[in-house]
Design an enzyme around this catalytic site. Structure first.
Site, PDB file in Angstrom:
ATOM      1  N   LYS A  13       0.837  -1.214   0.000  1.00 13.98           N
ATOM      2  CA  LYS A  13       0.000   0.000   0.000  1.00 13.98           C
ATOM      3  C   LYS A  13       0.864   1.254   0.000  1.00 13.98           C
ATOM      4  CE  LYS A  13      -1.925  -1.006   3.947  1.00 13.98           C
ATOM      5  NZ  LYS A  13      -1.253  -2.283   4.197  1.00 13.98           N
ATOM      6  N   ARG A  88      -8.933   1.409   8.942  1.00 17.68           N
ATOM      7  CA  ARG A  88      -8.595   0.010   9.195  1.00 17.68           C
ATOM      8  C   ARG A  88      -9.715  -0.699   9.932  1.00 17.68           C
ATOM      9  NH1 ARG A  88      -2.594   0.794   9.138  1.00 17.68           N
ATOM     10  NH2 ARG A  88      -1.611  -1.234   8.943  1.00 17.68           N
ATOM     11  N   ARG A 127      11.487  -6.132   4.555  1.00 16.50           N
ATOM     12  CA  ARG A 127      11.276  -4.676   4.478  1.00 16.50           C
ATOM     13  C   ARG A 127      12.278  -3.953   5.373  1.00 16.50           C
ATOM     14  NH1 ARG A 127       5.449  -1.996   5.189  1.00 16.50           N
ATOM     15  NH2 ARG A 127       5.382  -3.114   7.160  1.00 16.50           N
ATOM     16  N   ARG A 160      11.551  -2.681  11.139  1.00 12.24           N
ATOM     17  CA  ARG A 160      10.592  -2.180  12.136  1.00 12.24           C
ATOM     18  C   ARG A 160      10.309  -3.254  13.181  1.00 12.24           C
ATOM     19  NH1 ARG A 160       5.801   0.112   8.417  1.00 12.24           N
ATOM     20  NH2 ARG A 160       4.626  -0.951  10.028  1.00 12.24           N
ATOM     21  N   ARG A 171      -0.504  -9.268  13.226  1.00  9.36           N
ATOM     22  CA  ARG A 171      -1.045  -8.186  12.389  1.00  9.36           C
ATOM     23  C   ARG A 171      -1.927  -8.747  11.287  1.00  9.36           C
ATOM     24  NH1 ARG A 171       3.875  -4.749  10.507  1.00  9.36           N
ATOM     25  NH2 ARG A 171       2.291  -3.271   9.867  1.00  9.36           N
TER      26      ARG A 171
HETATM   27  P1  ADP Z   1       2.343  -1.765   3.219  1.00  6.83           P
HETATM   28  O1  ADP Z   1       2.382  -0.258   3.132  1.00  6.83           O
HETATM   29  O2  ADP Z   1       1.124  -2.357   2.575  1.00  6.83           O
HETATM   30  O3  ADP Z   1       2.538  -2.265   4.622  1.00  6.83           O
HETATM   31  P2  ADP Z   1       4.902  -1.640   1.766  1.00  6.83           P
HETATM   32  O4  ADP Z   1       4.564  -0.743   0.614  1.00  6.83           O
HETATM   33  O5  ADP Z   1       5.756  -1.063   2.842  1.00  6.83           O
HETATM   34  O6  ADP Z   1       3.570  -2.326   2.371  1.00  6.83           O
HETATM   35  O7  ADP Z   1       5.592  -2.953   1.148  1.00  6.83           O
HETATM   36  C1  ADP Z   1       6.022  -4.028   2.003  1.00  6.83           C
HETATM   37  C2  ADP Z   1       7.387  -4.544   1.546  1.00  6.83           C
HETATM   38  O8  ADP Z   1       7.253  -5.184   0.276  1.00  6.83           O
HETATM   39  C3  ADP Z   1       8.429  -3.432   1.344  1.00  6.83           C
HETATM   40  O9  ADP Z   1       9.688  -3.942   1.726  1.00  6.83           O
HETATM   41  C4  ADP Z   1       8.365  -3.123  -0.148  1.00  6.83           C
HETATM   42  O10 ADP Z   1       9.611  -2.624  -0.627  1.00  6.83           O
HETATM   43  C5  ADP Z   1       8.042  -4.499  -0.739  1.00  6.83           C
HETATM   44  N1  ADP Z   1       7.168  -4.437  -1.927  1.00  6.83           N
HETATM   45  C6  ADP Z   1       6.170  -3.541  -2.177  1.00  6.83           C
HETATM   46  N2  ADP Z   1       5.547  -3.820  -3.356  1.00  6.83           N
HETATM   47  C7  ADP Z   1       6.155  -4.928  -3.839  1.00  6.83           C
HETATM   48  C8  ADP Z   1       5.962  -5.739  -5.018  1.00  6.83           C
HETATM   49  N3  ADP Z   1       5.009  -5.459  -5.922  1.00  6.83           N
HETATM   50  N4  ADP Z   1       6.766  -6.825  -5.175  1.00  6.83           N
HETATM   51  C9  ADP Z   1       7.704  -7.115  -4.246  1.00  6.83           C
HETATM   52  N5  ADP Z   1       7.945  -6.411  -3.137  1.00  6.83           N
HETATM   53  C10 ADP Z   1       7.184  -5.332  -2.916  1.00  6.83           C
HETATM   54  P1  AMP Z   2       1.399   0.714   8.965  1.00  6.58           P
HETATM   55  O1  AMP Z   2       2.571   1.610   8.887  1.00  6.58           O
HETATM   56  O2  AMP Z   2       0.222   1.188   8.150  1.00  6.58           O
HETATM   57  O3  AMP Z   2       1.740  -0.733   8.700  1.00  6.58           O
HETATM   58  O4  AMP Z   2       0.873   0.774  10.490  1.00  6.58           O
HETATM   59  C1  AMP Z   2       1.688   0.341  11.557  1.00  6.58           C
HETATM   60  C2  AMP Z   2       0.845   0.195  12.813  1.00  6.58           C
HETATM   61  O5  AMP Z   2       0.280   1.478  13.193  1.00  6.58           O
HETATM   62  C3  AMP Z   2      -0.364  -0.751  12.713  1.00  6.58           C
HETATM   63  O6  AMP Z   2      -0.029  -2.114  12.903  1.00  6.58           O
HETATM   64  C4  AMP Z   2      -1.247  -0.196  13.843  1.00  6.58           C
HETATM   65  O7  AMP Z   2      -0.775  -0.617  15.113  1.00  6.58           O
HETATM   66  C5  AMP Z   2      -1.013   1.313  13.744  1.00  6.58           C
HETATM   67  N1  AMP Z   2      -1.992   1.951  12.828  1.00  6.58           N
HETATM   68  C6  AMP Z   2      -1.729   2.568  11.638  1.00  6.58           C
HETATM   69  N2  AMP Z   2      -2.868   3.025  11.079  1.00  6.58           N
HETATM   70  C7  AMP Z   2      -3.869   2.669  11.917  1.00  6.58           C
HETATM   71  C8  AMP Z   2      -5.293   2.827  11.895  1.00  6.58           C
HETATM   72  N3  AMP Z   2      -5.925   3.431  10.865  1.00  6.58           N
HETATM   73  N4  AMP Z   2      -6.013   2.328  12.937  1.00  6.58           N
HETATM   74  C9  AMP Z   2      -5.406   1.731  13.964  1.00  6.58           C
HETATM   75  N5  AMP Z   2      -4.093   1.521  14.059  1.00  6.58           N
HETATM   76  C10 AMP Z   2      -3.313   1.993  13.044  1.00  6.58           C
END
Ligand code: ADP
Ligand code: AMP
Length: 214
Positions: A13, A88, A127, A160, A171
């Site tokens: 995302k 969420r 990541r 992280r 999660r």
């Molecule tokens: P989210 O915001 O949904 O938690 P991220 O955008 O941070 O996810 O992506 C999660 C991990 O996967 C990151 O390390 C990112 O670089 C990698 N990633 C994102 N999109 C792709 C893809 N299409 N193919 C492979 N790896 C990806």
């Molecule tokens: P993210 O960076 O989107 O993966 O979010 C990391 C963490 O932040 C999540 O696992 C939740 O603990 C918290 N968080 C982020 N956005 C929300 C939301 N909209 N509602 C509740 N918790 C959130």
């Protein structure tokens, strides 16, 4: 253009939201980034949010909704935004809907980046995040130019705390219980679009651009 990114943690995302923000010139708003910035700055909100984040739980709606509504009221959001990680829960979506209805506005698209659970743990353990500027990398798929260093701002990259495998499983459970119902919620409103998030990120983005228009 108001867009919501849906999908499991690690689905991509944030990666796609940043690309959308760059191409369409709208702000990328990540509630996770806002919480992490608060943790880093030692604020009261950060201390409270961290208790939940470290366990892979959602931060309570009371805390989350306010920061989001304040953020979208900023001047730079007047022509739209891309929300990443919000809503969420169904109550969060309802509050957002109500706030938008008061302005005679609605969400244009909710884009579900679909990735099966099997792929998620691998994505998350690879990541690496820059807590200074919010950039994310993947050791295999999106490596930084210099290992351990952010290409964009030169600061250190970290795994992280909530990306460790034991927390990722929590999660994912929380995602299925509390966030996945949003797929039906936005489908009923006619704004849901699904993209295959297992494709390389440039191909995922191409699918999104087809939906949003060039
Ligand atoms: P989210 O915001 O949904 O938690 P991220 O955008 O941070 O996810 O992506 C999660 C991990 O996967 C990151 O390390 C990112 O670089 C990698 N990633 C994102 N999109 C792709 C893809 N299409 N193919 C492979 N790896 C990806
Ligand atoms: P993210 O960076 O989107 O993966 O979010 C990391 C963490 O932040 C999540 O696992 C939740 O603990 C918290 N968080 C982020 N956005 C929300 C939301 N909209 N509602 C509740 N918790 C959130």
């Amino acid at each position: 253009m108001k867009i919501i990114m849906l999908g499991a943690p690690g689905a991509g995302k944030g990666t796609q939201a940043k690309m959308i923000a760059d191409k369409y010139g709208v702000p990328h708003i990540s509630t996770g980034d806002i919480f992490r910035a608060n943790i880093k700055n030692g604020t009261e909100l950060g201390t409270e949010a961290k208790k939940y984040m470290d366990q892979g739980l959602l931060v309570p709606d009371e805390l989350t909704v306010k920061i989001l509504l304040d953020r979208v009221a900023d001047q730079d959001c007047k022509d739209g935004y891309v929300l990443d990680g919000f809503p969420r829960t169904i109550p969060q979506a309802q509050v957002l809907d109500k706030a938008l209805a008061q302005l005679n506005e609605t969400i244009d698209y909710a884009i579900d980046v679909d990735v099966p659970d099997e792929n998620i743990v691998k994505r998350m353990s690879g990541r690496r995040a820059c807590l200074a500027c919010g950039a994310t990398y993947h050791m295999e798929h999106v490596p930084p130019k210099m290992e351990g260093t952010c290409d964009r701002c030169g600061k250190e990259l970290v795994l992280r705390d909530d990306d460790k495998p034991e927390t990722v499983l929590n999660r994912l459970k929380v995602y299925h219980d509390q966030t996945q119902p949003l797929i039906d919620f936005y489908s009923e409103k006619g704004v849901l679009r699904t993209v295959d998030g297992t494709q390389p990120m440039e191909d995922v983005f191409r699918s999104i651009v087809k939906i949003l228009g060039a």
